[in-house]
Design a protein around this motif. Structure first.
Motif, PDB file in Angstrom:
ATOM      1  N   ALA A   1      34.457 -66.880  50.873  1.00 37.13           N
ATOM      2  CA  ALA A   1      35.662 -66.601  50.093  1.00 37.13           C
ATOM      3  C   ALA A   1      35.404 -65.519  49.055  1.00 37.13           C
ATOM      4  O   ALA A   1      36.253 -64.651  48.814  1.00 37.13           O
ATOM      5  CB  ALA A   1      36.158 -67.884  49.414  1.00 37.13           C
TER       6      ALA A   1
ATOM      7  N   ARG B   1      43.195 -67.098  43.914  1.00 34.27           N
ATOM      8  CA  ARG B   1      42.999 -65.904  44.752  1.00 34.27           C
ATOM      9  C   ARG B   1      44.315 -65.144  44.910  1.00 34.27           C
ATOM     10  O   ARG B   1      44.349 -63.914  44.816  1.00 34.27           O
ATOM     11  CB  ARG B   1      42.458 -66.332  46.113  1.00 34.27           C
TER      12      ARG B   1
ATOM     13  N   ARG C   1      39.703 -68.632  45.519  1.00 33.26           N
ATOM     14  CA  ARG C   1      40.338 -69.494  46.517  1.00 33.26           C
ATOM     15  C   ARG C   1      41.752 -69.860  46.082  1.00 33.26           C
ATOM     16  O   ARG C   1      42.084 -69.826  44.905  1.00 33.26           O
ATOM     17  CB  ARG C   1      39.546 -70.797  46.705  1.00 33.26           C
TER      18      ARG C   1
ATOM     19  N   HIS D   1      33.943 -67.295  39.892  1.00 35.13           N
ATOM     20  CA  HIS D   1      33.803 -68.335  40.908  1.00 35.13           C
ATOM     21  C   HIS D   1      32.583 -69.168  40.578  1.00 35.13           C
ATOM     22  O   HIS D   1      31.676 -68.730  39.866  1.00 35.13           O
ATOM     23  CB  HIS D   1      33.655 -67.711  42.293  1.00 35.13           C
TER      24      HIS D   1
END
Length: 249
Positions: free
Chosen positions: A44, A21, A17, A38
């Motif tokens: 996402a 990201r 994110r 993550h």
């Protein structure tokens, strides 16, 4: 020399994110093989996996909660098993909360410090055997570390400590050819703005338009650019620095 990362093996924590990201995708598109992590599964993660499948290279997305040292160790172990070495580490994983200091519990203090600071220590510590001459460690800080932010004493303390950690490691690891720097974002417009009420998002944009020399918020891509520079051989003589990417706030 060019700003390219062909063949480099890069670990980016917290990469599904926002800023993380953007760094993952920028590094992969610049030619690096990227491993990221993550905390929670979701859209996402799936969309990042799809984007990486469409990008040349050996890329991996792994679930790991860096609030615990065992998970940080496991993540670096995955990097060792999959890549054999690391040319770059980007410590981006973090959490934040907004709590008056008088109401800040020891548990919340520890949660934020563990994820934002201790995880970076553990990742770098465990990654040392994988880092060779010319490698680069980048710690994602915050412009707020220098300014101080109300209701975020724990977060600000962690990000300020990151600068001290970086300066010390730059001097200690420099003789081994390992560079260590901080990239400190100002206000970057991520997908979190899309989840806000439109009125609040517009208000934030207007507020920071008045507070920055460039009269606007930054983009994820504009934050990723300096990170790529520090991962690349173009920054071979840059270490111990804090690069503020804040539009002149």
């Amino acid at each position: 020399m060019e700003l390219a990362l062909y063949g480099k093996k890069v670990l980016v924590t917290g990469g599904t994110r926002g800023i993380g990201r953007g760094i993952v995708l920028a590094a992969a598109r610049a030619g690096a093989d990227v491993l990221t992590c993550h905390r929670q599964d979701g859209e996402a993660v799936e969309s990042l996996l799809q984007a990486l499948k469409e990008t040349d290279g050996d890329h991996h997305v792994i679930r790991a909660d860096l609030g615990g040292t065992a998970e940080a160790d496991r993540l670096v172990g995955e990097a060792k098993d999959r890549f054999g070495r690391l040319d770059g580490v980007v410590n981006n994983a973090g959490v934040i909360s907004h709590i008056p200091f008088g109401e800040l519990s020891a548990e919340e203090w520890s949660r934020v410090l563990d994820t934002n600071l201790t995880a970076a220590y553990r990742v770098i510590h465990q990654a040392l055997p994988l880092l060779g001459e010319g490698s680069s460690v980048i710690n994602i800080g915050s412009r707020g570390a220098a300014a101080g932010i109300p209701l975020r004493a724990h977060y600000t303390a962690a990000k300020a400590a990151m600068i001290g950690l970086t300066r010390s490691l730059a001097k200690e690891l420099g003789p081994r050819g390992i560079r260590v720097n901080v990239v400190a974002p100002g206000v970057i417009e991520t997908e979190a703005f899309d989840a806000m009420p439109a009125e609040r998002a517009a208000g934030l944009r207007a507020t920071y338009a008045q507070k920055t020399a460039l009269a606007r918020l930054g983009t994820v891509e504009e934050l990723a650019g300096p990170v790529l520079f520090l991962l690349s051989d173009l920054s071979a003589y840059v270490t111990g620095e804090t690069v503020n990417v804040d539009g002149g706030i």
